[in-house]
Design a protein around this motif. Structure first.
Motif, PDB file in Angstrom:
ATOM      1  N   GLU A  51       0.826  -1.205   0.000  1.00 59.06           N
ATOM      2  CA  GLU A  51       0.000   0.000   0.000  1.00 59.06           C
ATOM      3  C   GLU A  51       0.869   1.268   0.000  1.00 59.06           C
ATOM      4  OE1 GLU A  51      -3.909  -0.265   2.488  1.00 59.06           O
ATOM      5  OE2 GLU A  51      -2.378   0.696   3.709  1.00 59.06           O
ATOM      6  N   HIS A  52       1.822   1.285   0.916  1.00 61.49           N
ATOM      7  CA  HIS A  52       2.663   2.478   1.045  1.00 61.49           C
ATOM      8  C   HIS A  52       3.568   2.693  -0.165  1.00 61.49           C
ATOM      9  CE1 HIS A  52       2.296   3.824   5.445  1.00 61.49           C
ATOM     10  NE2 HIS A  52       1.242   3.094   5.144  1.00 61.49           N
ATOM     11  N   ARG A  53       4.131   1.598  -0.669  1.00 65.12           N
ATOM     12  CA  ARG A  53       5.016   1.765  -1.823  1.00 65.12           C
ATOM     13  C   ARG A  53       4.259   2.266  -3.041  1.00 65.12           C
ATOM     14  NH1 ARG A  53       7.749  -1.921   1.014  1.00 65.12           N
ATOM     15  NH2 ARG A  53      10.007  -1.657   1.175  1.00 65.12           N
ATOM     16  N   LEU A  96      -3.973   1.539  -8.341  1.00 68.90           N
ATOM     17  CA  LEU A  96      -3.425   0.334  -7.698  1.00 68.90           C
ATOM     18  C   LEU A  96      -3.347   0.511  -6.180  1.00 68.90           C
ATOM     19  CD1 LEU A  96      -0.481  -0.762 -10.039  1.00 68.90           C
ATOM     20  CD2 LEU A  96      -2.697  -1.874  -9.773  1.00 68.90           C
ATOM     21  N   HIS A  97      -2.949   1.716  -5.774  1.00 69.69           N
ATOM     22  CA  HIS A  97      -2.834   2.073  -4.350  1.00 69.69           C
ATOM     23  C   HIS A  97      -4.220   1.969  -3.690  1.00 69.69           C
ATOM     24  CE1 HIS A  97      -1.443   4.503  -0.931  1.00 69.69           C
ATOM     25  NE2 HIS A  97      -2.236   5.509  -1.232  1.00 69.69           N
ATOM     26  N   LEU A  98      -5.224   2.486  -4.356  1.00 66.31           N
ATOM     27  CA  LEU A  98      -6.605   2.411  -3.886  1.00 66.31           C
ATOM     28  C   LEU A  98      -7.066   0.954  -3.834  1.00 66.31           C
ATOM     29  CD1 LEU A  98      -9.539   3.766  -3.453  1.00 66.31           C
ATOM     30  CD2 LEU A  98      -9.708   3.711  -5.924  1.00 66.31           C
ATOM     31  N   VAL A 168      -1.463  16.392   0.777  1.00 65.44           N
ATOM     32  CA  VAL A 168      -1.971  16.604   2.141  1.00 65.44           C
ATOM     33  C   VAL A 168      -2.408  15.258   2.738  1.00 65.44           C
ATOM     34  CG1 VAL A 168      -3.755  17.727   3.552  1.00 65.44           C
ATOM     35  CG2 VAL A 168      -2.598  19.027   1.768  1.00 65.44           C
ATOM     36  N   HIS A 169      -3.010  14.402   1.912  1.00 66.60           N
ATOM     37  CA  HIS A 169      -3.365  13.038   2.341  1.00 66.60           C
ATOM     38  C   HIS A 169      -2.118  12.295   2.819  1.00 66.60           C
ATOM     39  CE1 HIS A 169      -4.375   8.739   1.678  1.00 66.60           C
ATOM     40  NE2 HIS A 169      -3.342   8.702   0.853  1.00 66.60           N
ATOM     41  N   TYR A 170      -1.048  12.446   2.068  1.00 61.13           N
ATOM     42  CA  TYR A 170       0.217  11.793   2.424  1.00 61.13           C
ATOM     43  C   TYR A 170       0.768  12.338   3.746  1.00 61.13           C
ATOM     44  CZ  TYR A 170       5.361  11.481   2.210  1.00 61.13           C
ATOM     45  OH  TYR A 170       6.684  11.330   2.504  1.00 61.13           O
TER      46      TYR A 170
HETATM   47  C1  HEM Z   1      -3.485  11.437  -5.439  1.00 61.94           C
HETATM   48  C2  HEM Z   1      -3.811  10.344  -4.801  1.00 61.94           C
HETATM   49  C3  HEM Z   1      -2.985   9.705  -3.739  1.00 61.94           C
HETATM   50  C4  HEM Z   1      -1.659   9.856  -3.457  1.00 61.94           C
HETATM   51  C5  HEM Z   1      -0.613  10.712  -4.137  1.00 61.94           C
HETATM   52  C6  HEM Z   1      -1.388   9.004  -2.306  1.00 61.94           C
HETATM   53  C7  HEM Z   1      -0.150   8.868  -1.714  1.00 61.94           C
HETATM   54  C8  HEM Z   1       0.082   8.184  -0.544  1.00 61.94           C
HETATM   55  C9  HEM Z   1       1.352   8.103   0.109  1.00 61.94           C
HETATM   56  C10 HEM Z   1       2.644   8.717  -0.445  1.00 61.94           C
HETATM   57  C11 HEM Z   1       1.203   7.371   1.228  1.00 61.94           C
HETATM   58  C12 HEM Z   1       2.274   7.036   2.258  1.00 61.94           C
HETATM   59  C13 HEM Z   1       3.297   6.105   1.679  1.00 61.94           C
HETATM   60  C14 HEM Z   1       4.501   5.982   2.573  1.00 61.94           C
HETATM   61  O1  HEM Z   1       4.406   6.255   3.767  1.00 61.94           O
HETATM   62  O2  HEM Z   1       5.543   5.606   2.047  1.00 61.94           O
HETATM   63  C15 HEM Z   1      -0.186   6.992   1.313  1.00 61.94           C
HETATM   64  C16 HEM Z   1      -0.747   6.250   2.316  1.00 61.94           C
HETATM   65  C17 HEM Z   1      -1.993   5.695   2.254  1.00 61.94           C
HETATM   66  N1  HEM Z   1      -2.947   5.960   1.300  1.00 61.94           N
HETATM   67 FE1  HEM Z   1      -2.764   7.175  -0.290  1.00 61.94          FE
HETATM   68  N2  HEM Z   1      -2.534   8.362  -1.929  1.00 61.94           N
HETATM   69  C18 HEM Z   1      -3.524   8.762  -2.791  1.00 61.94           C
HETATM   70  C19 HEM Z   1      -4.828   8.323  -2.780  1.00 61.94           C
HETATM   71  C20 HEM Z   1      -5.313   7.337  -1.954  1.00 61.94           C
HETATM   72  C21 HEM Z   1      -6.607   6.713  -2.088  1.00 61.94           C
HETATM   73  C22 HEM Z   1      -7.627   6.966  -3.193  1.00 61.94           C
HETATM   74  C23 HEM Z   1      -6.710   5.815  -1.086  1.00 61.94           C
HETATM   75  C24 HEM Z   1      -7.895   4.922  -0.828  1.00 61.94           C
HETATM   76  C25 HEM Z   1      -8.499   4.867   0.285  1.00 61.94           C
HETATM   77  C26 HEM Z   1      -5.489   5.875  -0.299  1.00 61.94           C
HETATM   78  C27 HEM Z   1      -5.205   5.127   0.827  1.00 61.94           C
HETATM   79  C28 HEM Z   1      -4.040   5.166   1.554  1.00 61.94           C
HETATM   80  C29 HEM Z   1      -3.789   4.347   2.737  1.00 61.94           C
HETATM   81  C30 HEM Z   1      -4.729   3.334   3.358  1.00 61.94           C
HETATM   82  C31 HEM Z   1      -2.509   4.693   3.180  1.00 61.94           C
HETATM   83  C32 HEM Z   1      -1.783   4.138   4.379  1.00 61.94           C
HETATM   84  C33 HEM Z   1      -2.144   4.963   5.568  1.00 61.94           C
HETATM   85  C34 HEM Z   1      -1.676   4.368   6.857  1.00 61.94           C
HETATM   86  O3  HEM Z   1      -0.841   3.457   6.862  1.00 61.94           O
HETATM   87  O4  HEM Z   1      -2.185   4.828   7.902  1.00 61.94           O
HETATM   88  N3  HEM Z   1      -4.663   6.816  -0.854  1.00 61.94           N
HETATM   89  N4  HEM Z   1      -0.840   7.495   0.215  1.00 61.94           N
END
Ligand code: HEM
Length: 201
Positions: A51-53, A96-98, A168-170
């Motif tokens: 997920e994270h990668r 793919l992340h989703l 900001v999500h990140y």
């Molecule tokens: C523009 C869209 C998105 C970007 C750029 C993005 C990017 C990221 C990044 C960089 C991380 C952390 C990776 C790390 O720590 O190495 C992350 C974590 C995460 N993202 Fe996203 N993400 C996006 C959309 C989404 C969507 C649509 C979901 C679906 C629900 C999602 C779910 C998650 C989850 C579950 C985590 C892990 C959080 C945790 O461990 O507490 N993300 N995301």
């Protein structure tokens, strides 16, 4: 050699690189994640590792895509031909992340997914970013570009809020925002800010 002096031969060499090479190269990170998964290198928590990668790879492509226009304007480096490939690869990795979250993490259980969205609100920001990018990916083909005309450019303005939501999500998914996190935010703000610099003459 100056930047402009260097970019001319680079642009010349790039002219011989077809965009399918970029698509193919863009799949290397996926191959790497698959490799790590099957060789046990993905970490103690494989779901989280995957997920994270995938999230991080998506961020690279998203921000990389945002750098293309400034790179041409300020460095004279012309990568415009590859912008569609970079953008679609970003969208592909976000999808793919989703999917990794929905399938591997939530086991495709709606109730669990809903509970997770309530618990971890920052996921909604990621989902909003993804939703904003859907019309962009859907209209990235030549026919849509032709049909939409100038509206295609207007529509692509959505990439700016989408990248902001993504970054900001990140940041918010970290307990404490790391130096790396601040660097990503700075990069995004700088790349967006460059759009506001007026053209001289
Ligand atoms: C523009 C869209 C998105 C970007 C750029 C993005 C990017 C990221 C990044 C960089 C991380 C952390 C990776 C790390 O720590 O190495 C992350 C974590 C995460 N993202 Fe996203 N993400 C996006 C959309 C989404 C969507 C649509 C979901 C679906 C629900 C999602 C779910 C998650 C989850 C579950 C985590 C892990 C959080 C945790 O461990 O507490 N993300 N995301």
């Amino acid at each position: 050699m100056s930047m402009a002096g260097l970019s001319t031969p680079i642009n010349g060499a790039l002219r011989r690189v077809p965009s399918w090479v970029v698509y193919l190269a863009g799949l290397i990170p996926l191959a790497w994640v698959v490799y790590l998964t099957f060789t046990g290198g993905i970490g103690v928590d494989p779901v989280k590792g995957i997920e994270h990668r995938l999230g991080k790879i998506a961020l690279w492509f998203l921000v990389g895509g945002l750098a293309i226009t400034p790179a041409r304007r300020w460095l004279g480096l012309n990568l415009i031909r590859y912008r569609r490939a970079i953008g679609l690869l970003a969208f592909f990795y976000i999808a793919l992340h989703l999917s990794a979250w929905a399938v591997l993490d939530m086991g495709m259980l709606w109730s669990q997914a809903l509970a997770d969205l309530v618990k971890r609100r920052y996921l909604l920001l990621g989902i909003s970013a993804f939703i904003l990018l859907i019309p962009l990916a859907a209209t990235s083909n030549n026919a849509s570009i032709r049909k939409l005309g100038r509206n295609w450019r207007r529509l692509h303005w959505l990439v700016y809020p989408a990248v902001m939501l993504g970054v900001v999500h990140y940041l918010l998914q970290m307990k404490v925002i790391s130096t790396e996190g601040w660097l990503w935010l700075t990069a995004v703000l700088a790349l967006l800010g460059l759009r506001l610099v007026p053209r001289s003459r």
